[in-house]
Scaffold this active site. Structure first.
Site, PDB file in Angstrom:
ATOM      1  N   LYS A   1      38.672  16.740  48.936  1.00  0.00           N
ATOM      2  CA  LYS A   1      38.938  16.353  50.330  1.00  0.00           C
ATOM      3  C   LYS A   1      40.138  15.430  50.436  1.00  0.00           C
ATOM      4  O   LYS A   1      40.894  15.503  51.396  1.00  0.00           O
ATOM      5  CB  LYS A   1      37.695  15.730  50.971  1.00  0.00           C
TER       6      LYS A   1
ATOM      7  N   LYS B   1      33.603  28.253  47.778  1.00  0.00           N
ATOM      8  CA  LYS B   1      32.345  28.113  48.520  1.00  0.00           C
ATOM      9  C   LYS B   1      32.580  28.357  50.020  1.00  0.00           C
ATOM     10  O   LYS B   1      33.601  27.931  50.555  1.00  0.00           O
ATOM     11  CB  LYS B   1      31.861  26.677  48.257  1.00  0.00           C
TER      12      LYS B   1
ATOM     13  N   LYS C   1      32.141  25.072  56.350  1.00  0.00           N
ATOM     14  CA  LYS C   1      32.322  24.925  57.807  1.00  0.00           C
ATOM     15  C   LYS C   1      33.775  24.720  58.148  1.00  0.00           C
ATOM     16  O   LYS C   1      34.248  25.111  59.187  1.00  0.00           O
ATOM     17  CB  LYS C   1      31.581  23.675  58.294  1.00  0.00           C
TER      18      LYS C   1
HETATM   19  P1  ATP Z   1      32.329  20.904  55.156  1.00  0.00           P
HETATM   20  O1  ATP Z   1      33.038  22.207  55.139  1.00  0.00           O
HETATM   21  O2  ATP Z   1      32.311  20.239  56.495  1.00  0.00           O
HETATM   22  O3  ATP Z   1      32.673  20.009  54.015  1.00  0.00           O
HETATM   23  P2  ATP Z   1      29.975  22.250  54.205  1.00  0.00           P
HETATM   24  O4  ATP Z   1      29.875  23.522  54.958  1.00  0.00           O
HETATM   25  O5  ATP Z   1      30.375  22.296  52.777  1.00  0.00           O
HETATM   26  O6  ATP Z   1      30.823  21.206  54.982  1.00  0.00           O
HETATM   27  P3  ATP Z   1      27.966  20.173  54.075  1.00  0.00           P
HETATM   28  O7  ATP Z   1      27.653  19.451  55.321  1.00  0.00           O
HETATM   29  O8  ATP Z   1      28.845  19.486  53.085  1.00  0.00           O
HETATM   30  O9  ATP Z   1      28.557  21.595  54.376  1.00  0.00           O
HETATM   31  O10 ATP Z   1      26.646  20.645  53.351  1.00  0.00           O
HETATM   32  C1  ATP Z   1      25.363  20.625  53.927  1.00  0.00           C
HETATM   33  C2  ATP Z   1      24.376  21.304  53.022  1.00  0.00           C
HETATM   34  O11 ATP Z   1      24.662  22.693  52.940  1.00  0.00           O
HETATM   35  C3  ATP Z   1      24.381  20.771  51.590  1.00  0.00           C
HETATM   36  O12 ATP Z   1      23.068  20.804  51.096  1.00  0.00           O
HETATM   37  C4  ATP Z   1      25.221  21.771  50.866  1.00  0.00           C
HETATM   38  O13 ATP Z   1      24.926  21.826  49.491  1.00  0.00           O
HETATM   39  C5  ATP Z   1      24.822  23.062  51.578  1.00  0.00           C
HETATM   40  N1  ATP Z   1      25.914  24.038  51.526  1.00  0.00           N
HETATM   41  C6  ATP Z   1      27.117  23.924  52.137  1.00  0.00           C
HETATM   42  N2  ATP Z   1      27.861  25.004  51.893  1.00  0.00           N
HETATM   43  C7  ATP Z   1      27.103  25.826  51.097  1.00  0.00           C
HETATM   44  C8  ATP Z   1      27.327  27.096  50.495  1.00  0.00           C
HETATM   45  N3  ATP Z   1      28.441  27.731  50.673  1.00  0.00           N
HETATM   46  N4  ATP Z   1      26.333  27.619  49.757  1.00  0.00           N
HETATM   47  C9  ATP Z   1      25.163  26.969  49.579  1.00  0.00           C
HETATM   48  N5  ATP Z   1      24.888  25.774  50.115  1.00  0.00           N
HETATM   49  C10 ATP Z   1      25.843  25.189  50.868  1.00  0.00           C
END
Ligand code: ATP
Ligand code: LTN
Length: 337
Positions: free
Chosen positions: A117, A200, A203
Site C-alpha cells: 500500500k 488477489k 475492492k
Molecule cells: P482493499 O482492496 O480495500 O485493500 P480488500 O478487498 O483486500 O480491501 P479487506 O478489507 O482488506 O479487503 O479484507 C477483508 C476480509 O476479506 C479479510 O478477511 C480478507 O482476508 C478477506 N479478503 C479480501 N480479499 C480477499 C480475496 N481476494 N480472497 C479471499 N479473501 C479475501
C-alpha cells in the site's frame, strides 16, 4: 476472563473502502456465517481502517452501512452476533495508542500489506498505513478474541497481534491478553482477480472488471466472467501455478457449491473454458442475487439497521471497556471506579 456466554470469541472486520467483493464474501463473510453459532461472535465494519486511504465522506458512510447490510443479508444473525461499526466504539483507538507503544518499527515495516500500500501512495505515505496493524491488534485484543476468521492475506497481521500480546503478557502477567489465532477457510482463502489471476481480487483494484462486487448486476457478473483470463491450453484442471485463471474459477465454484475441486472438474469432462466461465457466472449470480436484494432493502429502510447498530455498539462498548480497565490497571494508569 470469560465471555458473555462462556463460548470462545471470534471477531472479524472488513474495510468499507468500496462495495464488498466476491473475495470478501468467500474469503471472510461466508466463513463467518458458517461458524457464527459455535462462538461468541463480533463482526464489524472497520471504517477507521478505511481512513488510511482517502475516502469520499458520502461514499464511506454509504459503504459502511451497505457492508453491515451485506453481513446480515449473507446470513449473519444480528440477534446472536454483535454487529457494529468500529468508530462507534472509542476503545479501539484508545487501546491502539497503547499498542503503538509496544509494537516495533522493524516488525511493522515487514508487513506485506504496508509494503504494497505504501508503494501505491507516492511520496506522502499516511502514518496510519504503517501503524494500521496495531489498530487491527487492538480490534482483536479488546474482545478477548480466540479466533479471527480472515482470508489468507491477513495471517501476517494476526501473527503480529499474537507477538504483541505475548510481549505484553510477558511484562504484565500471562492473562493480560488472550492469544488469538487466524481461522482461514479451506477453499477460496484467496480469490484471485479475474483479469490478473496472479493477484488477489480486491475492492480497490485499478481495473474494476477483474473484481466481482456483491452489488454487481447479473449482466455485469456474466460479462466479467466471460472476459476472465484463462490460459492457452484447453484442459480444465487445477494448478494454481500454471493455470491460475482456471483454478480460480474452479475454487470459486467449489466454495459456493461445497463440492470438492475434483467433483467440479468431473462436471467439465469434454467441455470447454467457455462453459466453465458461463456456469461459474451463473453460480455466482444465484448466490449473490438474494444477498444483494436483501442488503439494498435494509439500507433503504434504515430503521432496522440503525437499531441493530445501536445495540451492537452498546454490547461491544461494554466488553471493550472491561478490557480497557484491565489493561489500564496492569500498565499503571490511574483507574477510577
Ligand atoms: P482493499 O482492496 O480495500 O485493500 P480488500 O478487498 O483486500 O480491501 P479487506 O478489507 O482488506 O479487503 O479484507 C477483508 C476480509 O476479506 C479479510 O478477511 C480478507 O482476508 C478477506 N479478503 C479480501 N480479499 C480477499 C480475496 N481476494 N480472497 C479471499 N479473501 C479475501
Ligand atoms: N485488516 C483487515 C481488516 C480488519 C480486521 C480487523 C480483520 C481490521 N481489523 C480485526 C479481522 C480482525 C483487512 O482485511 N484488511
Amino acid at each position: 476472563m470469560t465471555s458473555r456466554v462462556d463460548k470462545k470469541v471470534i471477531l472479524s472486520g472488513i474495510q468499507p473502502t468500496n462495495k464488498l467483493t466476491l473475495g470478501n464474501y468467500l474469503g471472510a463473510i461466508k466463513n463467518w456465517v458458517r461458524i457464527q453459532n459455535d462462538y461468541d461472535a463480533y463482526f464489524m465494519a472497520v471504517d477507521q481502517h478505511a481512513m488510511t486511504a482517502r475516502q469520499d465522506p458520502i461514499e464511506l458512510r454509504k459503504n459502511t452501512l451497505f457492508s453491515i447490510a451485506c453481513y446480515i443479508a449473507a446470513g449473519i444473525d444480528p440477534e446472536r452476533c454483535v454487529l457494529f461499526v468500529q468508530s462507534h466504539v472509542h476503545q479501539h483507538s484508545q487501546l491502539a495508542w497503547t499498542l503503538n507503544c509496544f509494537g516495533y518499527m522493524g516488525e511493522l515495516s515487514r508487513m506485506i500489506q504496508y509494503k504494497e500500500k505504501s508503494a501505491k501512495s507516492g511520496t506522502n505515505i499516511p502514518v496510519g498505513i504503517f501503524t494500521y496493524p496495531l489498530l487491527m491488534a487492538a480490534d482483536i485484543l479488546l474482545y478477548d478474541t480466540h479466533l479471527v476468521p480472515v482470508g489468507e492475506d491477513q495471517t501476517q497481521h494476526v501473527e503480529l497481534t499474537r507477538d504483541i500480546a505475548e510481549r505484553m503478557n510477558g511484562l504484565y502477567g500471562p492473562d493480560t491478553f488472550v492469544i488469538p489465532k487466524a481461522h482461514i477457510p479451506k477453499v477460496a482463502a484467496r480469490v484471485m482477480d479475474l483479469l490478473t489471476p496472479t493477484s488477489k481480487m480486491s475492492k480497490s483494484a485499478v481495473n474494476e472488471n477483474g473484481s466481482i462486487f456483491i452489488s454487481d448486476t447479473p449482466a455485469d457478473i456474466e460479462k466479467k466472467f466471460k472476459r476472465a483470463t484463462t490460459d492457452s491450453e484447453t484442459t480444465i484442471r487445477f494448478d494454481s501455478e500454471t493455470k491460475p485463471g482456471v483454478s480460480n474459477l474452479l475454487s470459486i465454484q467449489s466454495a459456493i457449491t461445497s463440492e470438492s475441486i475434483a467433483e467440479v472438474i468431473a462436471r467439465y469432462d469434454g467441455k470447454q473454458y467457455g462453459h466453465l466461465k458461463l456456469e461459474t457466472a451463473q453460480i455466482v449470480i444465484k448466490e449473490l442475487s438474494p444477498i444483494q436484494k436483501r442488503a439494498q432493502e435494509l439500507v433503504d429502510e434504515r430503521t432496522e439497521l440503525n437499531r441493530i447498530l445501536r445495540i451492537g455498539a452498546e454490547k461491544a462498548q461494554a466488553h471493550a471497556e472491561r478490557t480497557i480497565k484491565r489493561i489500564h490497571e496492569r500498565i499503571g494508569y490511574v483507574v477510577l471506579d
